[in-house]
Design a protein around this motif. Structure first.
Motif, PDB file in Angstrom:
ATOM      1  N   UNK A  57      53.079  42.330 -39.499  1.00 28.27           N
ATOM      2  CA  UNK A  57      53.385  40.489 -39.455  1.00 28.27           C
ATOM      3  C   UNK A  57      52.701  40.734 -41.329  1.00 28.27           C
ATOM      4  N   UNK A  58      51.662  41.428 -41.497  1.00 26.67           N
ATOM      5  CA  UNK A  58      50.911  40.857 -42.672  1.00 26.67           C
ATOM      6  C   UNK A  58      51.821  40.845 -43.949  1.00 26.67           C
ATOM      7  N   UNK A  59      52.597  42.127 -43.944  1.00 28.96           N
ATOM      8  CA  UNK A  59      53.302  43.346 -45.220  1.00 28.96           C
ATOM      9  C   UNK A  59      54.902  41.790 -45.091  1.00 28.96           C
ATOM     10  N   UNK A  60      54.215  41.197 -43.735  1.00 27.75           N
ATOM     11  CA  UNK A  60      55.993  40.077 -44.113  1.00 27.75           C
ATOM     12  C   UNK A  60      55.419  38.469 -44.572  1.00 27.75           C
ATOM     13  N   UNK A  61      53.766  38.614 -44.841  1.00 31.95           N
ATOM     14  CA  UNK A  61      53.155  37.788 -45.555  1.00 31.95           C
ATOM     15  C   UNK A  61      53.531  37.562 -47.077  1.00 31.95           C
ATOM     16  N   UNK A  62      53.033  38.825 -47.121  1.00 33.41           N
ATOM     17  CA  UNK A  62      52.822  39.467 -48.437  1.00 33.41           C
ATOM     18  C   UNK A  62      54.066  40.207 -49.440  1.00 33.41           C
ATOM     19  N   UNK A  63      54.830  39.576 -48.401  1.00 33.70           N
ATOM     20  CA  UNK A  63      55.942  40.470 -48.893  1.00 33.70           C
ATOM     21  C   UNK A  63      57.131  38.546 -49.933  1.00 33.70           C
ATOM     22  N   UNK A  64      57.224  39.009 -51.202  1.00 29.43           N
ATOM     23  CA  UNK A  64      57.932  38.163 -51.597  1.00 29.43           C
ATOM     24  C   UNK A  64      59.417  37.847 -51.672  1.00 29.43           C
ATOM     25  N   UNK A  65      60.430  38.965 -50.704  1.00 31.70           N
ATOM     26  CA  UNK A  65      61.661  39.001 -51.154  1.00 31.70           C
ATOM     27  C   UNK A  65      61.342  38.233 -48.888  1.00 31.70           C
ATOM     28  N   UNK A  66      60.721  38.107 -48.152  1.00 28.40           N
ATOM     29  CA  UNK A  66      60.716  37.331 -47.198  1.00 28.40           C
ATOM     30  C   UNK A  66      60.323  36.223 -47.308  1.00 28.40           C
ATOM     31  N   UNK A  67      60.726  34.944 -48.239  1.00 26.91           N
ATOM     32  CA  UNK A  67      61.043  33.599 -48.593  1.00 26.91           C
ATOM     33  C   UNK A  67      62.168  33.489 -48.429  1.00 26.91           C
ATOM     34  N   UNK A  68      61.788  31.379 -48.351  1.00 25.38           N
ATOM     35  CA  UNK A  68      60.841  30.642 -47.793  1.00 25.38           C
ATOM     36  C   UNK A  68      59.514  30.684 -47.404  1.00 25.38           C
ATOM     37  N   UNK A  69      58.054  30.970 -47.357  1.00 29.00           N
ATOM     38  CA  UNK A  69      57.420  31.205 -45.898  1.00 29.00           C
ATOM     39  C   UNK A  69      56.307  29.359 -46.415  1.00 29.00           C
ATOM     40  N   UNK A  70      56.194  29.354 -44.671  1.00 25.66           N
ATOM     41  CA  UNK A  70      55.583  28.116 -44.195  1.00 25.66           C
ATOM     42  C   UNK A  70      54.574  28.186 -44.096  1.00 25.66           C
ATOM     43  N   UNK A  71      53.402  28.280 -44.156  1.00 28.65           N
ATOM     44  CA  UNK A  71      52.016  27.841 -43.514  1.00 28.65           C
ATOM     45  C   UNK A  71      51.633  26.538 -43.215  1.00 28.65           C
ATOM     46  N   UNK A  80      46.614  30.414 -55.162  1.00 26.01           N
ATOM     47  CA  UNK A  80      46.405  31.530 -56.128  1.00 26.01           C
ATOM     48  C   UNK A  80      47.235  32.562 -56.806  1.00 26.01           C
ATOM     49  N   UNK A  81      47.850  32.817 -55.178  1.00 22.03           N
ATOM     50  CA  UNK A  81      48.394  34.019 -54.581  1.00 22.03           C
ATOM     51  C   UNK A  81      49.972  33.392 -55.271  1.00 22.03           C
ATOM     52  N   UNK A  82      50.103  32.533 -54.301  1.00 13.73           N
ATOM     53  CA  UNK A  82      51.548  32.181 -54.983  1.00 13.73           C
ATOM     54  C   UNK A  82      52.371  32.589 -53.960  1.00 13.73           C
ATOM     55  N   UNK A  83      52.010  32.271 -52.463  1.00 15.29           N
ATOM     56  CA  UNK A  83      52.563  32.989 -50.972  1.00 15.29           C
ATOM     57  C   UNK A  83      53.141  32.042 -50.380  1.00 15.29           C
ATOM     58  N   UNK A  84      52.534  30.904 -50.952  1.00 13.24           N
ATOM     59  CA  UNK A  84      53.169  29.886 -49.622  1.00 13.24           C
ATOM     60  C   UNK A  84      54.312  29.118 -50.627  1.00 13.24           C
ATOM     61  N   UNK A  85      54.869  28.738 -50.040  1.00 11.79           N
ATOM     62  CA  UNK A  85      56.632  27.656 -50.193  1.00 11.79           C
ATOM     63  C   UNK A  85      56.066  26.388 -50.134  1.00 11.79           C
TER      64      UNK A  85
END
Length: 413
Positions: free
Chosen positions: A190-204, A223-228
């Motif tokens: 599950x965490x890998x999906x959060x940090x995988x740039x291909x799994x986008x857009x990401x909503x938190x 900072x890490x540009x993980x969230x859209x």
């Protein structure tokens, strides 16, 4: 292998344990009734059944090690009742050994038959387990040196404790062939999906009352540009509303002051000024004179208890197009039936979406009546609240790093 950032985590599919003695670190730390000393919930015990059964079915002798509470706390007890519950859910004998690394425990492990299961006593009865140190230091601990020669492998299935750098979590991977168990595997995947740039857009979706935790996570996501998009509710939404300059009224400022979070306004304002993709409610459900009203965010006169219906519609539009949705905390005071609807609606929309949903904590899933009503192929309910939050906030998880070290050493061999 699961890749998360620069780490490589081996699973039971990569390290095939058969007809061996395997030490398995689980986390069955459970709430305890302070008067009777009885366990109040066995969900963490049930979670590890899959890993234990799989190892037993492959002919392994399985020795389980876990902790319960901390010295001095009322829930610091032995694991005898845990063993009975584990036996019930496994539907096979689980021998409880009232020792951890002494002669009695070692003799029991030496003489155990393959295909059987032993649960050692509370590992925190051993003082070394209370020390935070590096994997290299813990690999030389008495706990690791006394137990590791008795095993051919080590499995860590204790994601909820993976933010601890303690002997039973980080020492054994450096001296034994090691892998993640199935609980750990699901959490790391599950965490890998959060940090995988291909799994986008990401909503938190960030709600609840733990404002500092939420703010730290948001800062790391930005900072890490993980969230859209970061959709806020609960007290963190009120903090950002005040940081934006909205007047929420004296009573709501007092709520924030009582929670001790007014000092965080400058950090929230800095995020907004940096262009962080933080969404703030446009309306709230408030309680005023015992009645519930919806009010615009810039004209609040009652005590805020939830986000409003227009906000739910806006948030739902973001959720519908997301590939990954991380839900952490409710939008309102869900203990009161009148303020559950927005959290329930967002959760429903997320589950109906085609994306992958990660739920960090039990408050949200409780709104749907439990895990039995969800599709586990597209929804992950985390068992490790603290570990999950720390990882999302940019902290390292020592237990994962130890498994990564073990895997990379094995690759060199």
């Amino acid at each position: 292998m699961i890749k998360v950032n620069e780490m490589v985590i081996p699973t039971l599919d990569d390290v095939n344990f058969t007809n061996s003695k395997v030490l398995v670190r689980i986390d069955i730390n459970s709430p305890v009734d302070s008067k009777s000393g009885k366990l109040l919930d066995d969900s963490r015990i049930r979670a590890h059944v899959e890993t234990v059964k799989e190892l037993v079915e492959k002919g392994n002798g399985v020795v389980l090690v876990s902790h319960q509470g901390r010295p001095g706390d009322s829930d610091f007890i032995d694991l005898e009742e845990h063993s009975r519950l584990l036996q019930k859910h496994l539907d096979m004998e689980v021998e409880f050994v009232g020792d951890v690394m002494g002669p009695y425990a070692r003799e029991k492990i030496k003489n155990m038959k393959l295909g059987s299961v032993i649960l050692l006593d509370n590992v925190r009865f051993v003082s070394e387990e209370l020390i935070e140190a590096s994997p290299l230091q813990h690999a030389k601990s008495y706990l690791v040196r006394r137990l590791s020669p008795l095993f051919q492998g080590y499995v860590n299935d204790a994601f909820a404790a993976s933010h601890r750098s303690q002997a039973s979590l980080v020492g054994f991977p450096l001296v034994l062939k090691s892998s993640a168990g199935r609980v750990m595997e699901r959490e790391v995947s599950a965490l890998a999906k959060v940090f995988n740039p291909e799994d986008s857009p990401k909503i938190f979706i960030m709600g609840g009352g733990k404002v500092l935790d939420s703010l730290r996570i948001i800062e790391n996501l930005v900072k890490r540009r993980l969230a859209d998009r970061i959709l806020t509710g609960g007290l963190i939404a009120e903090l950002f509303a005040v940081a934006k300059g909205l007047d929420l009224g004296k009573e709501n400022l007092q709520v924030l002051e009582k929670a001790g979070v007014l000092g965080l306004i400058s950090r929230a304002r800095k995020l907004l000024l940096s262009g962080a993709p933080v969404e703030i409610p446009v309306d709230f459900k408030v309680e005023k004179g015992g009645q519930v009203h919806e009010e615009p965010a810039n004209k609040v006169t009652g005590i805020i208890k939830d986000v409003g219906s227009t906000t739910v519609n806006i948030y739902s539009s973001f959720v519908r197009d997301a590939k990954v949705i991380v839900m952490r905390g409710p939008m309102g005071v869900i203990e009161d039936e009148r303020f559950r609807e927005s959290s329930r609606a967002l959760l429903k929309n997320a589950l109906e979406n085609q994306g992958y949903v990660i739920i960090g904590g039990g408050h949200m899933i409780s709104l749907l009546g439990g895990e039995g009503q969800i599709d586990k192929s597209k929804v992950h309910v985390s068992t490790g609240g603290g570990a999950l939050l720390l990882f999302l906030a940019g902290e390292k998880l020592p237990a994962l790093e130890a498994l990564d070290m073990s895997a990379k050493e094995a690759m060199k061999a």
